[in-house]
Enzyme design. Structure first.
Site, PDB file in Angstrom:
ATOM      1  CG  LEU A 438      -1.808  -1.176   1.434  1.00 20.14           C
ATOM      2  CD1 LEU A 438      -1.638  -1.735   2.823  1.00 20.14           C
ATOM      3  CD2 LEU A 438      -3.238  -0.788   1.176  1.00 20.14           C
ATOM      4  CG  ASP A 439       1.267   5.460  -2.396  1.00 19.11           C
ATOM      5  OD1 ASP A 439       2.495   5.544  -2.379  1.00 19.11           O
ATOM      6  OD2 ASP A 439       0.497   6.406  -2.592  1.00 19.11           O
ATOM      7  CE  LYS A 440       3.461   8.786   4.402  1.00 18.97           C
ATOM      8  NZ  LYS A 440       2.812  10.098   4.471  1.00 18.97           N
TER       9      LYS A 440
END
Ligand SMILES: Nc1ncnc2c1ncn2[C@@H]1O[C@H](COP(=O)(O)OP(=O)(O)OP(=O)(O)O)[C@@H](O)[C@H]1O
Ligand SMILES: [Zn+2]
Length: 757
Positions: A438-440
């Site tokens: 997951l990208d932040k």
């Protein structure tokens, strides 16, 4: 019979090149077209229902030079021919040869085709002639049962009536198949019927061909149901809209005549006809048709609204922002339609199985017809009869038809819930995901940070710092820029002109203002400037930096060519839904990893808040790509991002998910799965839909194969009759289609939804 043509009834791929036709158009372009431009011709073929017809069309068009690829959308009866022909007449005449009449479609209407209700594929005339055939066939059977000989005149007459009224289409198709040396179900049926006549079983011949004819009609009608059910999910935009005329009056006009920037008015309770920007008015809009979210969304001046969504409370005036063919709704419809013309893995598997199954049964039937009489263990008559029954069950119809119907229903179910899946492959792979990265920013967090601190480290005032920072950021799309710019906008000051602007991905921005060169970015960027700082300045900088990062903020350093000027800190909020989603995914046994370009401290803090233990921070886009490559070498890997900086990583993952796709074109285009809503809980929902689809798929496959095996055994032991076999085959087809349709009503209930609403 040649190697290729001995493949099954139904749509087993003919050869590798043709099979690629199922892949997206760009593939077709590279193929054997000698650099010429490939054109596409979309055709509506009213009587193209069954995979068998797909195969016939492939066979017949295969011989035409200049055809690069064929895309089949059986559900909507659209065939797209990618070709380099200057004259397309040959396509039409080839299709006519095999009894198909084709209607050219303008390329842009293929999307709205899904949203139209189709003319039913079973006509009244077909039903009437089939009824006559049925009465005749059963009279024939009845007469024979009452004691008339199987080859007495009344029995033969009624049987002939049945064959002529109900069997002609089947016999015709069998003839076409025979001419193309292709073994399909029509040819099997015709062989069975002719065989039955040859051994004097007239009533049997009549009943078999009529039952098969009825089966075909039922199958077509049940596919109609699937078609309409899916069209019903997508069709939501009205055909007219109340538009502002040049004389200032409002008038209803057809949507396809409305142009960009025209004003339309939508009253409370009406569905919106086109995408637009609210020009005046205030209302709440139910956007379920696009995003799948059940809560209405507040809309006021400047907000984007979508065609197909429902205006609930007030009157809205909109400035039209897209034509009918380009609305978000049309693009979703188009995407689902394209997805369904791509084969899912199970479908290819089933096709392959079918390609072997039918010839094998055919050979067994031959052996059964010939061996026992030669060995003297059975009479010629009985052996032939058994062989013919086997021919009937040689049809893998139920198996082949159930897979695409199930997959399409899964795709439609997901689309209805705001999850846009770009192909059956991803729908099937979803259940196998083992790791999701997951990208932040913008994925776990809202991606709308606000400026929290401005700390001056030199002679500049706070206002001056803000003005320089905002002017630099004016050319950047990064969320950080958004934070600085929106704070600056409140001050009412002007932005200053910037010369030699450049933006460095994952670092920051720099440019020249009033002859002075400035840079603004993260520590990496600052260190690349190689400034020599006085020890006391260095100390203050380090202390402030540590303190702000301790508060989980993203810190930016503003510097000119000699001095560090200021620190700016921004903070982003975690999405409320992220925590629940993370927990649900972990319960499903999926490993989660956070990938971010942000600093280690902030990254770790956000990860801890949502409950993710593995974090990789300060990554450059290529390092994100590298991480995904490593992950996906080991297990089935998904990647969730907002599609802006992480497109390469999204593309490398087995499944790339884009968040908030309703807002961004790039996200919608780059992702394998586009989540229309900014809500990570759509991720476990996607996996649940994937699992349920797989369940239905295997139920169908299991059921269809069991019935075949049962009949195989019954036939070999002499316990089944021809019409029983046809009956079982038909019944199975129907049941698996209905079972697939059941998916549309599947409740994707989730823990998070019940607890949060
Ligand atoms: N336009 C910009 N102005 C100032 N700093 C920037 C800018 N773009 C990037 N940065 C700095 O570079 C860092 C990394 O940026 P990048 O876009 O790779 O990741 P991110 O958006 O912070 O997080 P994520 O990788 O989770 O999306 C940012 O945290 C920020 O400190
Ligand atoms: Zn069949």
């Amino acid at each position: 019979m040649s190697e290729k043509s001995s493949c099954a009834c139904e749509h087993a791929p003919i050869d590798a090149a043709n099979d690629k036709a199922a892949a997206p158009h760009n593939l077709a372009k590279n193929e054997s077209t000698g650099g010429q431009d490939t054109q596409s011709l979309a055709l509506k073929i009213q009587n193209m229902d069954c995979p068998t017809e797909e195969k016939l069309i492939r066979l017949s068009l295969k011989t035409v030079a200049g055809i690069a690829a064929l895309d089949f959308d059986l559900l909507n009866r659209i065939l797209t021919v990618h070709h380099t022909l200057s004259n397309t007449d040959i396509i039409f005449s080839k299709l006519k040869e095999i009894g198909m009449s084709a209607l050219p479609l303008p390329a842009t209407t293929t999307a709205s085709a899904t949203t139209q209700t189709q003319t039913p594929s079973v006509s009244r005339r077909q039903i009437i002639t089939m009824s006559i055939a049925a009465v005749a066939a059963f009279s024939s059977e009845f007469l024979a049962w009452r004691g008339a000989a199987n080859d007495s005149l009344p029995v033969i007459m009624t049987a002939l009536i049945a064959v002529f009224a109900g069997g002609i289409p089947t016999l015709k198709k069998a003839w076409v198949a025979l001419r193309h040396l292709s073994l399909n179900i029509y040819l099997l049926m015709a062989t069975a019927v002719i065989g039955a006549v040859a051994i004097g079983q007239w009533p049997e011949a009549a009943v078999v061909i009529v039952l098969f004819g009825i089966a075909e009609l039922i199958e077509a009608a049940s596919l109609d149901r699937a078609r309409n059910a899916i069209a019903g999910l997508m069709a939501h935009a009205p055909e007219t809209a109340n538009t502002l005329q040049t004389n200032g009056e409002w008038k209803d006009s057809p949507v396809n005549e409305i142009t960009l920037d025209q004003m339309i008015r939508v009253r409370a309770g009406e569905r919106i006809a086109l995408d637009g920007i609210v020009a005046s008015g205030h209302s709440s809009v139910d956007q379920a048709a696009i995003t799948g979210e059940s809560m209405p969304v507040e809309k006021r001046t400047g907000d984007q609204v979508y065609a197909g969504t429902l205006n609930q409370s007030g009157t809205l005036q909109l400035r039209v922002s897209s034509l009918q063919a380009d609305t978000m709704l049309s693009r979703i419809a188009r995407s689902v339609q394209q997805a369904q013309s791509q084969r899912a893995p199970t479908q290819s598997l089933v096709d392959q199985f079918a390609a072997y199954y039918t010839p094998v049964v055919f050979v067994v039937a031959l052996l059964i017809a010939v061996l026992p009489p030669l060995l003297g263990t059975n009479s010629w008559h009985d052996s032939l009869y058994q062989a013919l029954v086997l021919l009937v069950i040689a049809c893998p119809c139920a198996l082949v038809i159930s897979t695409p119907v199930t997959v399409v229903c899964g795709l439609a179910l997901a689309a209805k819930r705001g999850i846009l899946i770009k192909g059956g492959l991803y729908l099937e792979q979803g259940k196998n995901l083992r790791l999701i990265a997951l990208d932040k920013t913008g994925t776990l967090t809202e991606g709308k940070p606000s400026l929290t601190d401005v700390i001056a480290l030199a002679h500049l005032s706070q206002a001056e710092i803000l003005q320089i920072a905002a002017s630099l950021e004016a050319g950047s799309q990064h969320p950080v820029a958004y934070a600085i710019l929106s704070r600056h906008a409140e001050s009412g000051e002007n932005l200053m002109p910037v010369l030699h602007f450049s933006s460095i991905t994952a670092s920051g921005v720099n440019g020249e203002i009033n002859g002075q060169r400035y840079s603004l970015g993260n520590l990496r960027m600052f260190e690349s400037l190689n400034l020599t700082l006085a020890p006391e300045v260095k100390k203050i900088l380090d202390e402030n930096l540590a303190q702000l990062e301790q508060q989980n903020k993203t810190v930016l350093i503003l510097a000119d060519t000699r001095h560090v000027l200021a620190l700016l800190a921004v903070a982003d909020k975690l999405r409320v839904s992220s925590q629940t989603a993370v927990r649900e995914l972990q319960t499903m046994g999926i490993d989660l990893v956070m990938l971010t370009g942000d600093n280690a401290q902030t990254a770790k803090a956000i990860a801890a808040q949502v409950g993710i233990s593995e974090v990789r921070s300060q990554l450059l886009p290529e390092e994100k790509l590298l991480a995904i490559t490593q992950f996906s070498d080991k297990q089935i890997t998904g990647m969730v991002g907002d599609g802006v900086n992480d497109a390469p990583a999204l593309a490398r993952a087995h499944i790339g998910f884009a968040m908030g796709a309703a807002g961004s074109d790039t996200a919608l285009e780059t992702a394998d799965v586009a989540l229309m809503q900014d809500d990570l809980r759509k991720l476990p929902e996607f996996i649940r839909i994937s699992k349920q689809t797989a369940r239905v798929l295997w139920q169908n496959i299991g059921f269809a194969i069991s019935v075949k095996i049962l009949f195989f055994a019954l036939t070999l032991t002499g316990h089944s009759s021809m019409w029983m076999a046809v009956f079982a085959d038909t019944g199975t087809s129907l049941l698996v289609v209905l079972n697939g349709l059941r998916l549309l009503r599947y409740q994707v209930s989730s823990v998070s939804e019940t607890s949060s609403s």
